[in-house]
Scaffold this active site. Structure first.
Site, PDB file in Angstrom:
ATOM      1  N   HIS B 279      18.196  -6.281  58.261  1.00  0.00           N
ATOM      2  CA  HIS B 279      18.280  -4.965  57.625  1.00  0.00           C
ATOM      3  C   HIS B 279      19.712  -4.453  57.486  1.00  0.00           C
ATOM      4  O   HIS B 279      20.514  -4.545  58.411  1.00  0.00           O
ATOM      5  CB  HIS B 279      17.367  -3.938  58.279  1.00  0.00           C
ATOM      6  CG  HIS B 279      17.705  -3.553  59.691  1.00  0.00           C
ATOM      7  ND1 HIS B 279      18.599  -2.553  59.990  1.00  0.00           N
ATOM      8  CD2 HIS B 279      17.244  -4.013  60.879  1.00  0.00           C
ATOM      9  CE1 HIS B 279      18.669  -2.421  61.312  1.00  0.00           C
ATOM     10  NE2 HIS B 279      17.862  -3.294  61.872  1.00  0.00           N
ATOM     11  N   ASP B 291      23.093  -4.823  65.357  1.00  0.00           N
ATOM     12  CA  ASP B 291      21.841  -4.261  64.826  1.00  0.00           C
ATOM     13  C   ASP B 291      22.110  -3.543  63.528  1.00  0.00           C
ATOM     14  O   ASP B 291      22.432  -2.370  63.538  1.00  0.00           O
ATOM     15  CB  ASP B 291      21.228  -3.335  65.876  1.00  0.00           C
ATOM     16  CG  ASP B 291      19.881  -2.803  65.463  1.00  0.00           C
ATOM     17  OD1 ASP B 291      19.282  -3.332  64.521  1.00  0.00           O
ATOM     18  OD2 ASP B 291      19.416  -1.827  66.099  1.00  0.00           O
ATOM     19  N   GLU B 325      15.315   0.059  57.978  1.00  0.00           N
ATOM     20  CA  GLU B 325      14.466  -0.367  59.094  1.00  0.00           C
ATOM     21  C   GLU B 325      14.488   0.668  60.206  1.00  0.00           C
ATOM     22  O   GLU B 325      13.462   0.940  60.839  1.00  0.00           O
ATOM     23  CB  GLU B 325      14.977  -1.722  59.633  1.00  0.00           C
ATOM     24  CG  GLU B 325      14.040  -2.374  60.665  1.00  0.00           C
ATOM     25  CD  GLU B 325      14.279  -1.915  62.102  1.00  0.00           C
ATOM     26  OE1 GLU B 325      13.368  -2.128  62.936  1.00  0.00           O
ATOM     27  OE2 GLU B 325      15.338  -1.339  62.405  1.00  0.00           O
ATOM     28  N   GLU B 326      15.657   1.273  60.428  1.00  0.00           N
ATOM     29  CA  GLU B 326      15.818   2.096  61.635  1.00  0.00           C
ATOM     30  C   GLU B 326      14.973   3.352  61.663  1.00  0.00           C
ATOM     31  O   GLU B 326      14.421   3.703  62.694  1.00  0.00           O
ATOM     32  CB  GLU B 326      17.300   2.475  61.826  1.00  0.00           C
ATOM     33  CG  GLU B 326      18.229   1.300  62.129  1.00  0.00           C
ATOM     34  CD  GLU B 326      17.948   0.622  63.469  1.00  0.00           C
ATOM     35  OE1 GLU B 326      16.999   1.025  64.156  1.00  0.00           O
ATOM     36  OE2 GLU B 326      18.674  -0.326  63.804  1.00  0.00           O
ATOM     37  N   HIS B 423      22.048   0.588  69.282  1.00  0.00           N
ATOM     38  CA  HIS B 423      22.021   1.997  68.842  1.00  0.00           C
ATOM     39  C   HIS B 423      23.105   2.839  69.511  1.00  0.00           C
ATOM     40  O   HIS B 423      22.973   4.058  69.554  1.00  0.00           O
ATOM     41  CB  HIS B 423      20.651   2.644  69.117  1.00  0.00           C
ATOM     42  CG  HIS B 423      19.518   1.998  68.387  1.00  0.00           C
ATOM     43  ND1 HIS B 423      18.213   2.433  68.513  1.00  0.00           N
ATOM     44  CD2 HIS B 423      19.482   0.956  67.516  1.00  0.00           C
ATOM     45  CE1 HIS B 423      17.423   1.683  67.765  1.00  0.00           C
ATOM     46  NE2 HIS B 423      18.176   0.779  67.152  1.00  0.00           N
TER      47      HIS B 423
END
Lengths: 458, 458
Positions: B279, B291, B325-326, B423
């Site tokens: 993503h 991420d 996505e998040e 994150h």
């Protein structure tokens, strides 16, 4: 099959299953203790941040001896003691400097003297450079080498999955490059750092002049990978550029130091000794958190875990923190010498000296029967993602150990990041992940437990 | 056995051996291309350092769309295009502030609003704190919650070897903690960061008010693990201490964004589609290098490797860089919606969204027959230290895909370091190791190749 044989097989199978399930439970307990109550990370924090670099013969190396001895004494072992060992003492002196002299432009590049190198003349050394891909090139070049600096620039091969294999394919340039180039009249050597990554850290490491007469010694230093790339590019354009470097390192008289030893006496076979260890000394550029602070604290942690879970080993378990792996291997040799004098019987030795990264398995020195026995435990290790059991080099410090029949193993952590830090100024505590370090220790404790329970096949 | 059967078996065995050795050679080529000519690391350097954080609806997310599209266009694919998708847009606003008010002492602690949270009142929110170990505690406390800040402090379990399992055991506090606490009259919630390590980084992430009426929404934020430990300790001494926090985040109107798609048309079964993806969006606190910048560039690299080695796939290979996505998963849903409209037939989807660390294996969604087939390739993967093939969740973005019969897989990198960065503001390029990233991409390309050659069992 006769009924009695069938019954016998069922019985044996039953025993095997009970043993397997006992082992599974014990590994659960070991990993749980290692992931919830470990001391290895805080021990390493002290070694790295409170003590720092621990080159043999230095004050810090002695601090590390005292600190680890004191910590082992808190674990309730049966014995903690020191083994005297004389070690070489080499001192870097003031920070090195180096530049490429391309016509009249000076381009500074990062270098670090190799361990054991002599100094340059006081005002440094300037000479033309001849780039080679390895020692084997020297013969071909012959007379062209005379009066020049030999620049060894064969990089580590990125294609090998195991980075130690690539290290093995390069390290001769560092270890023997100066000695060999001196024979052809070189005035110095510069060696590309043993690192797969392009960065600005020179990686030091041991070198040896072998049996060269001292009058023929030449100074040698590592250059960062970025520096090596730059020098190589510049040489393509201007083969007669010059290189300047200055270093003031010096070999001092040997010093008294120590291996640190702690042991839990075996309850059934106290005469059989199982060693777990790493090396206390490090290079002088950084804290040696991966090399080999990690191995030291993991080895201590193995005994701490056994104490915590109340495991009473059948054989004597000994943690050995070796001195002087980096530039002499004196600690490992002394340990073996004393083992011979005391007629000790070692059945197993486990070393951790490949960094504190996620453990993947073991590199094992054993005959086929013992290797197969270790392989039979693969499924017990599987839940912990320990999967790689291969025959291979176990470790430098346990190398000299030579009991009549023994098995040796080295912890195999994930090797991808190791050479980013190895012998360089960034081998520091912040490069360590607590869980990875702890998992390594628990993995070591698990193999120690399995060997202790099952013995080795004589 | 009859001779003809024996001959037949020998023949079949011969075919299997030829196939095996062809696969071995192909994996060698793939890994070699991935370790010597990869572009993934430099692509990620751009995404992380030149673009940066890429929260859905932000300017940077759009820059990432354009950059990756442009890069895919250089690879000589058959088609590169965008898929429009509307995404939620949430903006953090000015940096949050928080402190523990213990009698008259103010102790600052690091917090970060959770994605989707509302703001506190303009001057912040102050209230007493009630610590819980999870949502299930709320019922027991009942009325005591009213007017208070609920502090969710259940840590990730350090005993699990796979850290994602520990994440799964905690993340309900973050995702649904505010919604549930609001029902009991809480005025806000503070959630312990999803990190196994004790440090000072608050870890944001999605939360949802579910079907709560907007008037009942309460602000919610993550607190660093060190902050959580401190708050918990202080509460033990003084249960009536107060907590202050201030955040000014806001939910904006939805924005137009894009999935980025590139494809190589299949030579034998162009109608069968195999997806590889990650993503493009990230959280806003850092660059999202792990991420999921890593997954994005690894997916692109799979197609680059195929092009470099001249591999012409039988089936259509599609790289999909999913948006959002998040905090919404809109890209994954949109991709499936369009696949349905276009009556596409997907046979395989592979996602990388677990960080750019050393690859260990795959988490696989497949029926037994297809799972067994993948397991039969274990020995081909062994030289690359890929060993863990388990049934389990494959990925969030390929989750919605629902072709009649398909196999899904997620790359499983080593998980020990992942939640140190997840994150949080330290999920940056310097946490990425080039070789680990490249090995992940080559591992993905290898599985894509094997599925492409063998198809799936319908």
């Amino acid at each position: 099959m006769k009924k009695s044989i069938v019954a016998g097989l069922v019985f044996l199978n039953g025993i095997a299953m009970v043993a397997q399930s006992k082992d599974e439970q014990m590994l659960k307990d070991i990993y749980k203790a290692g992931l919830t109550n470990a001391k290895c990370y805080s021990w390493l924090e002290h070694l790295s941040n409170k003590i720092g670099a621990r080159l043999s013969g230095s004050e810090n190396a002695e601090k590390a001896v005292q600190y680890t001895k004191t910590q082992l004494e808190t674990l309730g072992l049966d014995k903690v003691y020191l083994q005297e060992v004389m070690v070489p003492k080499w001192v870097r002196g003031e920070k090195e400097s180096a530049y490429i002299l391309d016509n009249k432009t000076k381009i500074t590049v990062p270098i670090a003297a190799l361990g054991g190198s002599i100094a340059t003349p006081k005002n440094g050394l300037t000479a033309e450079v001849i780039e080679v891909q390895g020692i084997e090139d020297l013969k071909i070049l012959g007379d062209k080498i005379k009066g020049k600096i030999v620049f060894y620039n064969r990089p580590m091969d990125p294609v090998n999955i195991e980075t130690f294999k690539s290290y093995g394919g390069c390290v001769d340039q560092r270890y023997a490059g100066a000695k060999e180039a001196a024979k052809f009249g070189a005035v110095g050597t510069i060696v590309r750092s043993m690192n797969l990554r392009l960065d600005d850290f020179p990686h030091t490491g041991a070198q040896s002049y072998g049996d060269l007469p001292p009058a023929e010694y030449i100074p040698t230093a590592a250059i960062s990978t970025n520096g090596a790339e730059l020098l190589s590019q510049k040489l393509k354009v201007n083969p007669s550029l010059k290189f300047y470097f200055k270093q003031s390192c010096v070999q001092m008289p040997e010093a008294l130091s120590y291996n640190v030893v702690g042991e839990i006496k075996g309850s059934e076979h106290p005469e059989n000794i199982m060693v777990v260890g790493g090396h206390l000394d490090s290079w002088d550029l950084a804290d040696g958190s991966h090399d080999d602070g990690a191995g030291v604290v993991q080895s201590m942690e193995v005994l701490r875990i056994f104490k915590q879970i109340g495991y009473q080993p059948k054989n004597t378990i000994r943690v050995v923190l070796f001195m002087n792996e980096e530039n002499g291997g004196r600690g490992g040799k002394k340990y073996e010498e004393l083992a011979q004098i005391n007629k000790e019987n070692h059945i197993f030795a486990l070393e951790s000296d490949s960094g504190g990264f996620s453990p993947r398995g073991f590199s094992i020195e054993a005959d086929d029967a013992n290797f197969e026995r270790i392989l039979s435990w693969k499924n017990v290790f599987e839940p912990y993602l320990i999967h790689s059991f291969v025959k291979g080099h176990a470790g430098a410090d346990i190398g000299p150990l030579s009991s009549f029949k023994m098995v040796k193993a080295g912890l195999k952590p994930d090797s991808q990041r190791y050479f980013d830090y190895h012998h360089a100024l960034n081998d520091k505590f912040d490069a360590i992940n607590k869980r990875e370090l702890e998992l390594g220790a628990a993995t070591m404790a698990s193999l120690m437990y399995l060997i202790d329970q099952n013995g080795i096949i004589k």
